[in-house]
Write an enzyme that holds these catalytic residues in place. Structure first.
Site, PDB file in Angstrom:
ATOM      1  N   THR A   1      -1.471  -7.295   0.236  1.00 23.00           N
ATOM      2  CA  THR A   1      -0.129  -6.896   0.635  1.00 23.00           C
ATOM      3  C   THR A   1       0.565  -8.108   1.241  1.00 23.00           C
ATOM      4  O   THR A   1      -0.042  -9.177   1.392  1.00 23.00           O
ATOM      5  CB  THR A   1      -0.168  -5.768   1.690  1.00 23.00           C
ATOM      6  OG1 THR A   1      -0.685  -6.297   2.924  1.00 23.00           O
ATOM      7  CG2 THR A   1      -1.048  -4.608   1.233  1.00 23.00           C
TER       8      THR A   1
ATOM      9  N   TYR B   1      -2.499  -6.728  16.636  1.00 23.11           N
ATOM     10  CA  TYR B   1      -2.740  -5.882  15.462  1.00 23.11           C
ATOM     11  C   TYR B   1      -4.064  -5.134  15.592  1.00 23.11           C
ATOM     12  O   TYR B   1      -4.153  -3.935  15.329  1.00 23.11           O
ATOM     13  CB  TYR B   1      -2.723  -6.766  14.225  1.00 23.11           C
ATOM     14  CG  TYR B   1      -2.988  -6.068  12.920  1.00 23.11           C
ATOM     15  CD1 TYR B   1      -2.034  -5.245  12.341  1.00 23.11           C
ATOM     16  CD2 TYR B   1      -4.189  -6.267  12.231  1.00 23.11           C
ATOM     17  CE1 TYR B   1      -2.271  -4.623  11.125  1.00 23.11           C
ATOM     18  CE2 TYR B   1      -4.434  -5.665  11.015  1.00 23.11           C
ATOM     19  CZ  TYR B   1      -3.478  -4.834  10.464  1.00 23.11           C
ATOM     20  OH  TYR B   1      -3.712  -4.218   9.259  1.00 23.11           O
TER      21      TYR B   1
ATOM     22  N   ASP C   1      11.092   3.691   4.288  1.00 20.84           N
ATOM     23  CA  ASP C   1      10.956   2.244   4.465  1.00 20.84           C
ATOM     24  C   ASP C   1      12.241   1.686   5.063  1.00 20.84           C
ATOM     25  O   ASP C   1      13.348   2.052   4.628  1.00 20.84           O
ATOM     26  CB  ASP C   1      10.665   1.538   3.139  1.00 20.84           C
ATOM     27  CG  ASP C   1       9.949   0.206   3.339  1.00 20.84           C
ATOM     28  OD1 ASP C   1       8.727   0.148   3.161  1.00 20.84           O
ATOM     29  OD2 ASP C   1      10.632  -0.773   3.710  1.00 20.84           O
TER      30      ASP C   1
ATOM     31  N   ASP D   1      14.260   4.684  11.220  1.00 15.99           N
ATOM     32  CA  ASP D   1      13.236   3.944  11.963  1.00 15.99           C
ATOM     33  C   ASP D   1      12.257   4.934  12.588  1.00 15.99           C
ATOM     34  O   ASP D   1      12.574   5.609  13.569  1.00 15.99           O
ATOM     35  CB  ASP D   1      13.903   3.102  13.052  1.00 15.99           C
ATOM     36  CG  ASP D   1      12.926   2.234  13.819  1.00 15.99           C
ATOM     37  OD1 ASP D   1      11.706   2.348  13.595  1.00 15.99           O
ATOM     38  OD2 ASP D   1      13.388   1.424  14.658  1.00 15.99           O
ATOM     39  N   ILE D   2      11.043   5.000  12.038  1.00 18.89           N
ATOM     40  CA  ILE D   2      10.079   5.995  12.500  1.00 18.89           C
ATOM     41  C   ILE D   2       9.438   5.613  13.835  1.00 18.89           C
ATOM     42  O   ILE D   2       8.622   6.365  14.365  1.00 18.89           O
ATOM     43  CB  ILE D   2       8.990   6.267  11.434  1.00 18.89           C
ATOM     44  CG1 ILE D   2       8.406   4.982  10.835  1.00 18.89           C
ATOM     45  CG2 ILE D   2       9.592   7.120  10.319  1.00 18.89           C
ATOM     46  CD1 ILE D   2       7.328   4.352  11.610  1.00 18.89           C
TER      47      ILE D   2
ATOM     48  N   ASN E   1       1.764   4.691   7.333  1.00 20.09           N
ATOM     49  CA  ASN E   1       1.357   3.425   6.731  1.00 20.09           C
ATOM     50  C   ASN E   1       2.184   2.227   7.200  1.00 20.09           C
ATOM     51  O   ASN E   1       1.737   1.088   7.085  1.00 20.09           O
ATOM     52  CB  ASN E   1       1.462   3.558   5.206  1.00 20.09           C
ATOM     53  CG  ASN E   1       1.325   2.237   4.483  1.00 20.09           C
ATOM     54  OD1 ASN E   1       0.231   1.729   4.294  1.00 20.09           O
ATOM     55  ND2 ASN E   1       2.455   1.647   4.083  1.00 20.09           N
TER      56      ASN E   1
ATOM     57  N   LYS F   1      -4.461  -1.091  15.745  1.00 18.26           N
ATOM     58  CA  LYS F   1      -5.225  -0.390  14.721  1.00 18.26           C
ATOM     59  C   LYS F   1      -6.418   0.353  15.315  1.00 18.26           C
ATOM     60  O   LYS F   1      -6.819   1.408  14.803  1.00 18.26           O
ATOM     61  CB  LYS F   1      -5.676  -1.373  13.645  1.00 18.26           C
ATOM     62  CG  LYS F   1      -4.544  -1.881  12.758  1.00 18.26           C
ATOM     63  CD  LYS F   1      -3.818  -0.746  12.058  1.00 18.26           C
ATOM     64  CE  LYS F   1      -2.870  -1.229  10.985  1.00 18.26           C
ATOM     65  NZ  LYS F   1      -2.131  -0.113  10.345  1.00 18.26           N
TER      66      LYS F   1
ATOM     67  N   LEU G   1       0.807  -1.210   0.000  1.00 14.75           N
ATOM     68  CA  LEU G   1       0.000   0.000   0.000  1.00 14.75           C
ATOM     69  C   LEU G   1       0.845   1.267   0.000  1.00 14.75           C
ATOM     70  O   LEU G   1       0.549   2.226  -0.717  1.00 14.75           O
ATOM     71  CB  LEU G   1      -0.925   0.009   1.222  1.00 14.75           C
ATOM     72  CG  LEU G   1      -2.180  -0.858   1.131  1.00 14.75           C
ATOM     73  CD1 LEU G   1      -2.791  -1.039   2.516  1.00 14.75           C
ATOM     74  CD2 LEU G   1      -3.202  -0.231   0.184  1.00 14.75           C
TER      75      LEU G   1
END
Length: 303
Positions: free
Chosen positions: A205, A171, A38, A73-74, A100, A175, A19
């Site tokens: 994905t 997860y 990324d 690394d965010i 994302n 989310k 995505l």
């Protein structure tokens, strides 16, 4: 290059594949300069490689667009800060942040290790918070300097965050947390010229093609591929553009050619006896309320 994002700068996390890659390419096709973030990790978050981000950058440039890679690394303060700094250094501004990045560590709850819980929370929830924090700090500084932004944040939730998903407790919780974070961001950051929305995409994905193999299977040639990640990106591009003025604090489900405004928790049937309830009387009252309420949506994968 012209399009609805011409002159705007967008940063997209997890943009090396899936995505995120589709979003980065679509933003560039509509005129945006793109910071492609990324880490190049595996589907479970292991390893690292600069290759995926750089490949997307080269693809954008090959089509006449502008892009730079960011492999920090965010989920760390330094990495998230450098994402914003990269946009400013390369393009002089930041107009849109698309959060994302993510990976999966699926387990049933009784088998879910603490490390797998923490890892998924870190990449999805903390990985949304830190880039948002640094971008918001920049936009606030712009306002204080007399330059009000026309900025956008697009967060990525999931049907698992809206309804839950069997085998994905970590997860689903992360989310769902992103939805709450989005609502707070919309309320707090509007004064700085920032709109914040979330999407709940359904697409093929690395994270879905095995977990939901039958649903995500590639169709026969000539048949519309409803699960192609590129189907979700037009909504992201529009939300990132100035054309989306006035849209904030919303959650959109996107799948194939379908876009749905999701309506979250809101009061349903209620009763008030004006005094403290006796436990024995609570049951009949609640059952009456449930009879009048809309049926609960099934959890994904429930049997």
């Amino acid at each position: 290059m012209t399009g609805i994002c011409t002159g705007r700068v967008a940063a997209v996390t997890g943009a090396g594949r899936g995505l995120g890659r589709a979003h980065a390419l679509a933003l560039a096709a509509e005129g945006a300069a793109v910071v492609v973030n990324d880490l190049g990790v595996a589907a479970d978050g292991a390893g690292a490689s600069a290759g995926p981000a750089q490949q997307v950058v080269e693809e954008i440039r090959a089509h006449g667009g502008r892009a730079v890679a960011h492999t920090g690394d965010i989920t760390t303060d330094d990495g998230a800060g450098s994402l914003v700094a990269t946009a400013l250094d390369a393009f002089g501004r930041l107009d849109a942040l698309v959060n994302n990045a993510g990976f999966l560590r699926d387990r049933m709850l009784v088998n879910l290790d603490e490390d797998d819980w923490d890892a998924v929370m870190r990449v999805h929830l903390k990985g949304h918070f830190l880039p948002l924090k640094h971008a918001a700090a920049h936009w606030r500084a712009e306002v204080k300097a007399g330059r009000t932004p026309d900025a956008r944040v697009i967060n990525t939730s999931s049907g698992a965050g809206l309804l839950g998903s069997v085998g994905q407790g970590n997860y689903s919780a992360a989310k769902a947390g992103i939805l709450g974070l989005t609502l707070v961001a919309a309320a707090e950051l509007g004064r700085y010229g920032v709109q914040a929305n979330a999407i709940a995409p359904a697409a093929r994905t690395r994270m879905t093609e095995q977990t939901f193999a039958e649903t995500m299977a590639t169709p026969a040639e000539g048949v519309f591929d409803a699960m192609a990640p590129e189907n979700v990106s037009p909504l992201v591009v529009w939300l990132a553009s100035a054309d989306s003025t006035g849209v904030t604090g919303r959650v959109f489900e996107a799948e194939g050619g379908r876009i749905t405004v999701m309506e979250g928790w809101r009061p349903g049937p209620t009763t008030d006896q004006g005094a403290r309830w006796a436990p024995a009387k609570v049951g009949p009252a609640v059952r009456d309320l449930l009879t009048a309420a809309e049926p609960a949506q099934p959890v994904y994968g429930a049997r």
